[in-house]
Design a protein around this motif. Structure first.
Motif, PDB file in Angstrom:
ATOM      1  N   GLY A  25       0.783  -1.226   0.000  1.00  0.00           N
ATOM      2  CA  GLY A  25       0.000   0.000   0.000  1.00  0.00           C
ATOM      3  C   GLY A  25       0.815   1.276   0.000  1.00  0.00           C
ATOM      4  N   ALA A  26       2.135   1.160   0.082  1.00  0.00           N
ATOM      5  CA  ALA A  26       2.989   2.355   0.106  1.00  0.00           C
ATOM      6  C   ALA A  26       3.120   2.950  -1.289  1.00  0.00           C
ATOM      7  CB  ALA A  26       4.370   2.012   0.655  1.00  0.00           C
ATOM      8  N   GLN A  27       3.089   4.267  -1.359  1.00  0.00           N
ATOM      9  CA  GLN A  27       3.308   4.960  -2.626  1.00  0.00           C
ATOM     10  C   GLN A  27       4.797   5.025  -2.937  1.00  0.00           C
ATOM     11  OE1 GLN A  27       1.950   9.025  -2.622  1.00  0.00           O
ATOM     12  NE2 GLN A  27       2.234   9.257  -4.806  1.00  0.00           N
ATOM     13  N   GLY A  28       5.614   5.226  -1.907  1.00  0.00           N
ATOM     14  CA  GLY A  28       7.054   5.306  -2.067  1.00  0.00           C
ATOM     15  C   GLY A  28       7.753   4.462  -1.029  1.00  0.00           C
ATOM     16  N   LEU A  29       8.932   3.968  -1.393  1.00  0.00           N
ATOM     17  CA  LEU A  29       9.723   3.113  -0.511  1.00  0.00           C
ATOM     18  C   LEU A  29      11.114   3.701  -0.383  1.00  0.00           C
ATOM     19  CD1 LEU A  29       8.697  -0.205  -2.274  1.00  0.00           C
ATOM     20  CD2 LEU A  29       7.782   0.641  -0.091  1.00  0.00           C
TER      21      LEU A  29
END
Length: 115
Positions: A22-26
């Motif tokens: 669910g993360a947009q950025g890592l």
């Protein structure tokens, strides 16, 4: 990140596999992937659904984490940008002198010492 974008949801922790969905950025802020610390902090299949990744590792410039992300179609930001940005900011803070950032980048890319 929270200060720069107060509405942004930021999750941190030590279990990247649990935090990635669910993360947009890592963001990788560990030494995993740098010279002497091989590997990647997150398996490629767990990057699916994200849009971008940033790896704070300076060397190598192209880490396994970034290669996996690029292969999955994510936008990648290398730790090299952190390296250059910190150097440019430090130069300004400590010397107060102008710096030709484009020239610096060209010299670094060519493996030359900047004058």
């Amino acid at each position: 990140l929270r200060r720069a974008a107060p509405g942004l949801v930021v999750r941190t922790g030590t279990d990247a596999a649990a935090l990635a969905p669910g993360a947009q950025g890592l963001i990788n802020c560990t030494p995993v992937g740098m010279v002497g610390y091989g590997g990647t902090p997150l398996p490629a299949d767990l990057m699916m659904g994200a849009e971008w990744v940033f790896d704070a590792v300076y060397t190598p410039v192209d880490t396994p984490f970034l290669r996996d992300a690029g292969a999955a179609g994510l936008d990648v930001i290398s730790g090299y940008e952190l390296f250059v940005g910190q150097g440019v900011d430090a130069w300004a803070i400590f010397t107060g002198l102008p710096l030709a950032e484009g020239r610096l980048r060209d010299d670094l890319a060519a493996g030359r010492d900047a004058p």
